[in-house]
Design a protein around this motif. Structure first.
Motif, PDB file in Angstrom:
ATOM      1  N   ASN A 206       1.511  25.678   5.227  1.00 51.69           N
ATOM      2  CA  ASN A 206       1.350  24.181   4.591  1.00 51.69           C
ATOM      3  C   ASN A 206       1.759  22.920   5.586  1.00 51.69           C
ATOM      4  OD1 ASN A 206       0.272  24.833   1.870  1.00 51.69           O
ATOM      5  ND2 ASN A 206       2.263  26.226   2.031  1.00 51.69           N
ATOM      6  N   GLY A 207       2.152  23.501   6.993  1.00 48.70           N
ATOM      7  CA  GLY A 207       2.821  22.642   7.603  1.00 48.70           C
ATOM      8  C   GLY A 207       3.915  21.763   7.275  1.00 48.70           C
ATOM      9  N   THR A 208       4.698  22.390   6.392  1.00 53.05           N
ATOM     10  CA  THR A 208       5.956  21.904   5.983  1.00 53.05           C
ATOM     11  C   THR A 208       6.992  21.938   7.243  1.00 53.05           C
ATOM     12  OG1 THR A 208       5.694  23.129   4.199  1.00 53.05           O
ATOM     13  CG2 THR A 208       7.547  22.136   4.294  1.00 53.05           C
ATOM     14  N   THR A 209       7.792  20.597   7.052  1.00 52.58           N
ATOM     15  CA  THR A 209       8.813  20.640   8.077  1.00 52.58           C
ATOM     16  C   THR A 209      10.063  20.829   7.171  1.00 52.58           C
ATOM     17  OG1 THR A 209       8.006  18.643   8.876  1.00 52.58           O
ATOM     18  CG2 THR A 209      10.394  19.007   9.311  1.00 52.58           C
ATOM     19  N   VAL A 210      10.975  21.992   7.906  1.00 46.83           N
ATOM     20  CA  VAL A 210      11.930  22.460   7.380  1.00 46.83           C
ATOM     21  C   VAL A 210      13.349  22.066   8.036  1.00 46.83           C
ATOM     22  CG1 VAL A 210      13.148  24.604   6.819  1.00 46.83           C
ATOM     23  CG2 VAL A 210      10.776  24.380   6.280  1.00 46.83           C
ATOM     24  N   LEU A 211      14.143  21.466   7.428  1.00 48.03           N
ATOM     25  CA  LEU A 211      15.572  21.050   8.087  1.00 48.03           C
ATOM     26  C   LEU A 211      16.587  21.912   7.312  1.00 48.03           C
ATOM     27  CD1 LEU A 211      16.639  18.948   9.928  1.00 48.03           C
ATOM     28  CD2 LEU A 211      17.040  17.426   8.184  1.00 48.03           C
ATOM     29  N   MET A 212      17.155  22.810   8.116  1.00 51.16           N
ATOM     30  CA  MET A 212      18.091  23.655   7.166  1.00 51.16           C
ATOM     31  C   MET A 212      19.367  23.842   7.928  1.00 51.16           C
ATOM     32  SD  MET A 212      16.943  27.889   6.977  1.00 51.16           S
ATOM     33  CE  MET A 212      16.617  28.033   8.709  1.00 51.16           C
ATOM     34  N   SER A 213      20.569  23.786   7.164  1.00 54.10           N
ATOM     35  CA  SER A 213      21.685  24.085   7.888  1.00 54.10           C
ATOM     36  C   SER A 213      22.105  25.484   7.786  1.00 54.10           C
ATOM     37  CB  SER A 213      22.835  23.382   7.123  1.00 54.10           C
ATOM     38  OG  SER A 213      22.980  23.852   5.629  1.00 54.10           O
ATOM     39  N   SER A 214      22.639  26.235   8.794  1.00 54.10           N
ATOM     40  CA  SER A 214      23.171  27.523   8.678  1.00 54.10           C
ATOM     41  C   SER A 214      24.258  27.840   9.772  1.00 54.10           C
ATOM     42  CB  SER A 214      21.777  28.133   9.430  1.00 54.10           C
ATOM     43  OG  SER A 214      22.065  29.666   9.526  1.00 54.10           O
ATOM     44  N   HIS A 215      25.156  28.825   9.209  1.00 56.61           N
ATOM     45  CA  HIS A 215      26.200  29.429  10.113  1.00 56.61           C
ATOM     46  C   HIS A 215      25.676  30.769  10.653  1.00 56.61           C
ATOM     47  CE1 HIS A 215      29.293  26.503   9.177  1.00 56.61           C
ATOM     48  NE2 HIS A 215      29.073  26.696   7.937  1.00 56.61           N
ATOM     49  N   ILE A 216      24.529  31.225  10.332  1.00 50.88           N
ATOM     50  CA  ILE A 216      24.028  32.409  10.758  1.00 50.88           C
ATOM     51  C   ILE A 216      23.507  32.240  12.269  1.00 50.88           C
ATOM     52  CG2 ILE A 216      22.840  34.564  10.313  1.00 50.88           C
ATOM     53  CD1 ILE A 216      22.651  33.495   7.289  1.00 50.88           C
ATOM     54  N   LEU A 217      24.154  32.324  13.353  1.00 54.49           N
ATOM     55  CA  LEU A 217      23.675  31.771  14.701  1.00 54.49           C
ATOM     56  C   LEU A 217      22.588  32.980  15.256  1.00 54.49           C
ATOM     57  CD1 LEU A 217      27.020  30.529  16.211  1.00 54.49           C
ATOM     58  CD2 LEU A 217      25.160  29.260  14.893  1.00 54.49           C
ATOM     59  N   GLY A 218      22.917  34.039  15.000  1.00 49.74           N
ATOM     60  CA  GLY A 218      22.172  35.283  15.572  1.00 49.74           C
ATOM     61  C   GLY A 218      20.787  35.041  15.158  1.00 49.74           C
ATOM     62  N   GLU A 219      20.297  34.646  13.986  1.00 51.83           N
ATOM     63  CA  GLU A 219      19.036  34.506  13.503  1.00 51.83           C
ATOM     64  C   GLU A 219      18.086  33.307  13.806  1.00 51.83           C
ATOM     65  OE1 GLU A 219      19.065  35.446   9.356  1.00 51.83           O
ATOM     66  OE2 GLU A 219      20.007  37.117   9.661  1.00 51.83           O
ATOM     67  N   LEU A 220      18.658  32.355  14.421  1.00 55.50           N
ATOM     68  CA  LEU A 220      18.148  31.021  14.630  1.00 55.50           C
ATOM     69  C   LEU A 220      17.113  31.047  15.630  1.00 55.50           C
ATOM     70  CD1 LEU A 220      21.114  28.530  14.608  1.00 55.50           C
ATOM     71  CD2 LEU A 220      19.743  29.373  12.588  1.00 55.50           C
ATOM     72  N   ALA A 221      17.287  31.772  16.723  1.00 58.22           N
ATOM     73  CA  ALA A 221      16.268  31.879  17.661  1.00 58.22           C
ATOM     74  C   ALA A 221      14.885  32.424  17.338  1.00 58.22           C
ATOM     75  CB  ALA A 221      16.737  32.957  18.742  1.00 58.22           C
ATOM     76  N   THR A 222      15.061  33.290  16.423  1.00 54.80           N
ATOM     77  CA  THR A 222      13.463  33.893  15.799  1.00 54.80           C
ATOM     78  C   THR A 222      13.194  32.815  14.664  1.00 54.80           C
ATOM     79  OG1 THR A 222      14.757  35.285  14.175  1.00 54.80           O
ATOM     80  CG2 THR A 222      13.856  36.202  16.720  1.00 54.80           C
ATOM     81  N   ALA A 223      14.043  32.326  13.895  1.00 53.02           N
ATOM     82  CA  ALA A 223      13.599  31.498  12.729  1.00 53.02           C
ATOM     83  C   ALA A 223      13.291  30.173  13.006  1.00 53.02           C
ATOM     84  CB  ALA A 223      14.725  31.513  11.697  1.00 53.02           C
ATOM     85  N   CYS A 224      14.092  29.574  13.970  1.00 56.81           N
ATOM     86  CA  CYS A 224      13.780  27.887  14.115  1.00 56.81           C
ATOM     87  C   CYS A 224      13.353  27.645  15.544  1.00 56.81           C
ATOM     88  CB  CYS A 224      15.106  27.273  13.900  1.00 56.81           C
ATOM     89  SG  CYS A 224      15.853  27.504  12.514  1.00 56.81           S
ATOM     90  N   ASP A 225      12.308  26.525  15.548  1.00 56.08           N
ATOM     91  CA  ASP A 225      12.018  26.157  16.850  1.00 56.08           C
ATOM     92  C   ASP A 225      12.632  24.723  17.305  1.00 56.08           C
ATOM     93  OD1 ASP A 225      10.777  24.543  15.059  1.00 56.08           O
ATOM     94  OD2 ASP A 225       8.671  25.391  15.338  1.00 56.08           O
ATOM     95  N   HIS A 226      13.638  24.134  16.639  1.00 56.33           N
ATOM     96  CA  HIS A 226      14.204  22.752  16.951  1.00 56.33           C
ATOM     97  C   HIS A 226      15.510  23.077  16.503  1.00 56.33           C
ATOM     98  CE1 HIS A 226      13.566  18.680  18.265  1.00 56.33           C
ATOM     99  NE2 HIS A 226      14.722  18.502  17.461  1.00 56.33           N
ATOM    100  N   LEU A 227      16.550  22.332  17.041  1.00 56.17           N
ATOM    101  CA  LEU A 227      17.991  22.538  16.766  1.00 56.17           C
ATOM    102  C   LEU A 227      18.650  21.242  16.875  1.00 56.17           C
ATOM    103  CD1 LEU A 227      20.277  24.769  16.858  1.00 56.17           C
ATOM    104  CD2 LEU A 227      20.383  24.106  19.442  1.00 56.17           C
ATOM    105  N   VAL A 228      19.675  21.063  16.048  1.00 52.96           N
ATOM    106  CA  VAL A 228      20.571  19.841  15.904  1.00 52.96           C
ATOM    107  C   VAL A 228      21.884  20.541  15.769  1.00 52.96           C
ATOM    108  CG1 VAL A 228      21.313  18.043  14.637  1.00 52.96           C
ATOM    109  CG2 VAL A 228      19.197  18.449  15.183  1.00 52.96           C
ATOM    110  N   LEU A 229      22.713  20.439  16.672  1.00 55.61           N
ATOM    111  CA  LEU A 229      24.165  20.663  16.713  1.00 55.61           C
ATOM    112  C   LEU A 229      25.143  19.516  16.438  1.00 55.61           C
ATOM    113  CD1 LEU A 229      26.519  22.846  17.226  1.00 55.61           C
ATOM    114  CD2 LEU A 229      26.203  22.240  19.485  1.00 55.61           C
ATOM    115  N   LEU A 230      25.997  19.642  15.142  1.00 54.67           N
ATOM    116  CA  LEU A 230      26.990  18.723  15.037  1.00 54.67           C
ATOM    117  C   LEU A 230      28.276  18.921  15.260  1.00 54.67           C
ATOM    118  CD1 LEU A 230      25.366  17.376  11.603  1.00 54.67           C
ATOM    119  CD2 LEU A 230      24.959  16.143  13.693  1.00 54.67           C
ATOM    120  N   GLY A 231      28.856  18.008  15.634  1.00 51.51           N
ATOM    121  CA  GLY A 231      30.326  18.216  15.814  1.00 51.51           C
ATOM    122  C   GLY A 231      31.183  16.975  15.342  1.00 51.51           C
ATOM    123  N   ALA A 232      31.995  16.919  14.465  1.00 59.00           N
ATOM    124  CA  ALA A 232      32.916  15.647  14.138  1.00 59.00           C
ATOM    125  C   ALA A 232      32.064  14.621  13.734  1.00 59.00           C
ATOM    126  CB  ALA A 232      33.949  15.496  15.294  1.00 59.00           C
TER     127      ALA A 232
END
Length: 326
Positions: A206-232
């Protein structure tokens, strides 16, 4: 940016002190009223987000990562229109978040569902609240493998089953933007893998944009194509996953940290083989150093271990200047 599904500009949110209540509207108060004073500058309180500037392209599966308290949930709540900024702005699907609510779906960490409704009644409520958008087949595809009967009350479901039902409601709405706050945290690895695959397939169809917070780092490379890393509360790294991977190098050698002068060092540490460093560069080092392509998990862990030292990043990995060494 015309093709951005979510675009924040110097977004800041402070809790406590003289900042207004984030849920004033839900309690019937008018923001800025005597019962809910408007923000009046710095004052006291804690900044959950500060000078957060980021754009998420439409059609991407974007992971929002960071330690606890980094501002992930606060960013998602702003995108859902549940919080108003203390400073800065955020636009969703080209408009204000409140104006885009019919076109987005949001699944919070606690997945609030009415405990006395049955599964069947919950899905019917989703259909009645979203006339003209509801896709019963999509909702049933997510819910059908949840190992619960239609007449089971929500209050009797396990955490994983509640997650599946909440995602069924969200996907049944056929949103243009899907906001997920730690959606898979209470699932076992197999169920998480299966549900993530279903989620990605539905989003791609459906061409849906997904914005998903996650702590499961090992799965991100295959699940996501964009990344935002936040700190403080600040953006430390953002961009396409492929660009982030290409912009970093992992080096190992028996030299000293002084050998890395002039390079942007994300992290360096002593190892049994000498010194290992994560560099924000694609250029190999000279003799005595071995270079390797880091995994996405290695890059993220490098940033997470040095968040207190690292400066805030630019919008994308390739725009961070080489001379701004950590």
């Amino acid at each position: 940016m015309k093709d951005s599904a979510v675009e924040a500009a110097a977004l800041g949110r402070k809790f406590g002190g003289r900042t207004g209540s984030p849920f004033a509207r839900s309690r019937g108060r008018a923001p800025g009223s005597a019962a809910d004073p408007a923000p009046r500058g710095p004052g006291r309180g804690t900044w959950a987000l500060r000078e957060c500037t980021v754009a998420v392209p439409a059609g991407r599966i974007c992971a929002v990562v960071g330690p606890n308290g980094a501002g992930k949930s606060t960013l998602l709540a702003h995108a859902a229109g549940l919080l108003r900024p203390t400073e800065g702005s955020i636009r969703v699907l080209g408009t204000a978040p409140v104006a885009a609510r019919e076109r987005l779906a949001y699944v919070a960490q606690d997945k609030p569902l009415h405990p006395r409704l049955t599964v069947e009644e919950t899905l019917r409520l989703g259909r009645e609240l979203n006339p003209g958008r509801w896709d019963q087949a999509a909702a049933e595809r997510v819910a059908e493998d949840g190992l619960f009967a239609d007449r089971t009350r929500v209050g009797r479901l396990s955490g994983g089953q509640r997650t599946r039902l909440a995602l069924a409601l969200a996907l049944g709405k056929r949103p243009e933007l899907l906001l997920l706050d730690e959606p898979m945290a209470d699932l076992d690895p197999l169920a998480r893998h299966e549900l993530m695959g279903l989620l990605l397939a539905e989003a791609a169809e459906n061409g849906t944009t997904v914005l998903m917070s996650s702590h499961i780092l090992g799965e991100l490379a295959t699940a996501c194509d964009h990344l935002v890393l936040l700190g403080a509360g600040r953006v430390r790294l953002a961009g396409e996953v492929e660009e982030v991977l290409a912009a970093h190098t992992l080096v190992t050698g028996r030299g000293s940290p002084a050998d890395l002068d002039g390079r942007t060092v994300v992290e360096s540490r002593a190892t049994g083989r000498g010194l290992t460093a994560l560099l924000r560069t694609s250029e190999p080092l000279g003799a005595g150093w071995e270079s390797a392509a880091p995994s996405l998990e290695e890059i993220l862990l490098g940033y997470l271990r040095t968040l207190d030292e690292a400066p805030a990043a630019e919008h994308t990995a390739e725009r961070v200047p080489e001379e701004a060494a950590s």
